[in-house]
Scaffold this active site. Structure first.
Site, mmCIF file in Angstrom:
data_model
loop_
_atom_site.group_PDB
_atom_site.id
_atom_site.type_symbol
_atom_site.label_atom_id
_atom_site.label_comp_id
_atom_site.label_asym_id
_atom_site.label_seq_id
_atom_site.Cartn_x
_atom_site.Cartn_y
_atom_site.Cartn_z
ATOM 1 C CG ASP A 161 -54.235 1.614 -7.939
ATOM 2 O OD1 ASP A 161 -53.718 1.954 -6.859
ATOM 3 O OD2 ASP A 161 -53.875 0.601 -8.575
ATOM 4 C CB SER A 184 -58.312 -5.379 -4.670
ATOM 5 O OG SER A 184 -58.355 -4.604 -3.494
ATOM 6 C CE1 TYR A 210 -69.553 -9.449 -4.989
ATOM 7 C CE2 TYR A 210 -67.401 -9.194 -3.947
ATOM 8 C CZ TYR A 210 -68.518 -8.640 -4.532
ATOM 9 O OH TYR A 210 -68.608 -7.287 -4.675
ATOM 10 C CB SER A 218 -52.445 -8.611 -9.655
ATOM 11 O OG SER A 218 -51.764 -8.882 -8.458
ATOM 12 C CD GLU A 222 -50.917 -11.906 -4.488
ATOM 13 O OE1 GLU A 222 -50.013 -11.415 -3.796
ATOM 14 O OE2 GLU A 222 -51.345 -13.060 -4.297
ATOM 15 C CE1 TYR A 282 -57.294 -9.176 -6.699
ATOM 16 C CE2 TYR A 282 -55.084 -10.090 -6.560
ATOM 17 C CZ TYR A 282 -55.932 -9.047 -6.870
ATOM 18 O OH TYR A 282 -55.400 -7.865 -7.371
#
Ligand code: NAP
Ligand code: G4F
Length: 347
Positions: A14, A90, A101, A135, A137, A159
């Site tokens: 992106d 990502s 992390y 996101s 997600e 994530y």
């Protein structure tokens, strides 16, 4: 006055499309790049300008979302009008291997940046507009179909949990400190520049290599998952539009259509007159401990307020990726025929 934009994650898919869009609109563009032992700027090399040229509008700065001092230094030097926070670990599957992390970069990294932007606003008296790469997600185990800006979140990976925190931090900085901050809740978007371990690119890369005899098998996980796949080039325009509005708000960006991984496979292999069933094998390593079965977005708000609409739908997107990866495979074929070894991507 020329506008100044700062992009974290500028070396990513992106970041590269957004840089192109902003340069076309006469911005001065600055990007944060992590130091690595190899070059990571392949997606933006075509935008590079020698700093000795008379008018340089594209600049890179070493920094990291995990190092707040680097962010403060860069913001102080660059004095941005707009900040786009695209940096992230990502990859959803990887976030199960590296949960701490991932949370540090995605959630705490965003907080570092929000703090640095707010402090800069206070000390300089200048207004900064902030975009957060949220996101789909976050919807995870979806509670309604299609999803919209009011659909509750049910994150299903480290994530996604970290993205939910970053989403709320962004809203809290808007409400607590009056920061012009927007969340773009973007559904999956792909392109020829998509990382090779995401499923669409893994498929188009493998299908074209299979066609040219460079590979014989493609290992995949869950083929039943359904996604709302759009084109990254269309989606970065929505990011920019969000920061041009009179008031900050959150927007969902999607095509509204969803397809299974199996559908994408069929489309990709059909472009090459191949049947994917002859080449694809199952590998449980690509399953996730908790899966997101279906994502399908309703982008009505973006259409009405931003005037944004997707231009590229899944079949054309797939064809675009196949064409680009065929050129790559042809170059590999030439090298192999000349006796050179080529690295086989293993996603
Ligand atoms: P991407 O290709 O994986 O790019 C991620 C970028 O973040 C890379 O430039 C990477 O740098 C950088 N980065 C990672 N960790 C960093 C750190 N600690 N400090 C500074 N930079 C760091 O991702 P993308 O597809 O362009 O997505 C952009 C953003 O949108 C991400 O936040 C992603 O989570 C989010 N998003 C993506 C989608 C999608 O479908 N693509 C959908 C919704 C949301 P290196 O090059 O050095 O690795
Ligand atoms: O391409 P994927 O890895 O993308 P995923 O997990 O949807 O995440 C991407 O989109 C999100 C937006 O919703 C972003 F926030 C995120 O940063 C990222 O860009 O997987 C898509 C689907 C999954 O259901 C996965 O289980 O494909 C399935 N899949 C099946 N076999 C596979 C594979 N995914 C990958 N990566 N590799 C496989 O072999």
């Amino acid at each position: 006055m020329r506008k100044v934009a700062l992009i974290t994650g500028i070396t990513g898919q992106d970041g590269s499309y957004l840089s192109e869009l902003l340069l076309e609109r006469d911005y001065e563009v600055h990007g944060v790049v992590r130091r690595a032992s190899v070059f990571t700027t392949e997606r933006i090399d075509h935008l590079y300008q020698d700093r000795h040229e008379p008018e340089v509008r594209f600049h890179l700065h070493y920094g990291d979302l995990l190092e707040p001092t680097s962010l403060r230094r860069i913001i102080g030097e660059v004095q941005p009008d707009e900040v786009y926070n695209l940096a992230a670990q990502s990859h959803v599957r990887t976030s199960f291997e590296q949960p701490v992390y991932t949370a540090q970069v995605v959630a705490i990294g965003t907080l570092h940046l929000l703090e640095a932007v707010c402090d800069y606003q206070r000390s300089s008296g200048r207004q900064v507009r902030f975009y957060q790469a949220s996101s789909s997600e976050m919807y995870g185990k979806v509670l309604e179909i299609p999803q919209n800006e009011l659909t509750p979140f049910y994150p299903r990976s480290p994530y996604a949990c970290a993205k939910v925190q970053a989403y709320w931090q962004t809203i809290n900085y808007r409400e607590a400190y009056g920061l012009f901050a927007c969340n773009g809740i973007l559904f999956n978007h792909e392109s020829p520049r998509r990382g090779e371990t995401f499923v669409t690119r893994k498929i188009t890369r493998a299908a074209t290599r299979i066609k040219l005899g460079l590979q014989d098998t493609l290992y995949l996980g869950n083929l039943d998952a359904r996604r709302d796949w759009g084109f990254a080039g269309d989606y970065v325009e929505a990011m920019w539009l969000m920061l041009q509005q009179p008031e900050p708000a959150d927007f969902l960006i999607a095509t509204g259509r969803c397809h299974s991984v199996r559908d994408f496979l069929t489309t990709a292999f059909r472009c090459l007159d191949l049947n994917w069933r002859d080449y694809v094998k199952f590998d449980a390593r690509y399953l996730r401990p908790t899966e997101v079965d279906l994502l399908q977005g309703d982008a009505s708000k973006a259409r009405e307020v931003l005037g944004w609409e997707p231009k590229v739908m899944m079949p054309e997107l797939c064809r675009m990726m196949i064409d680009a990866d065929m050129s790559l495979a042809q170059r590999e074929r030439t090298l192999v025929d000349a006796g050179h070894a080529v690295l086989v991507p293993s996603a």
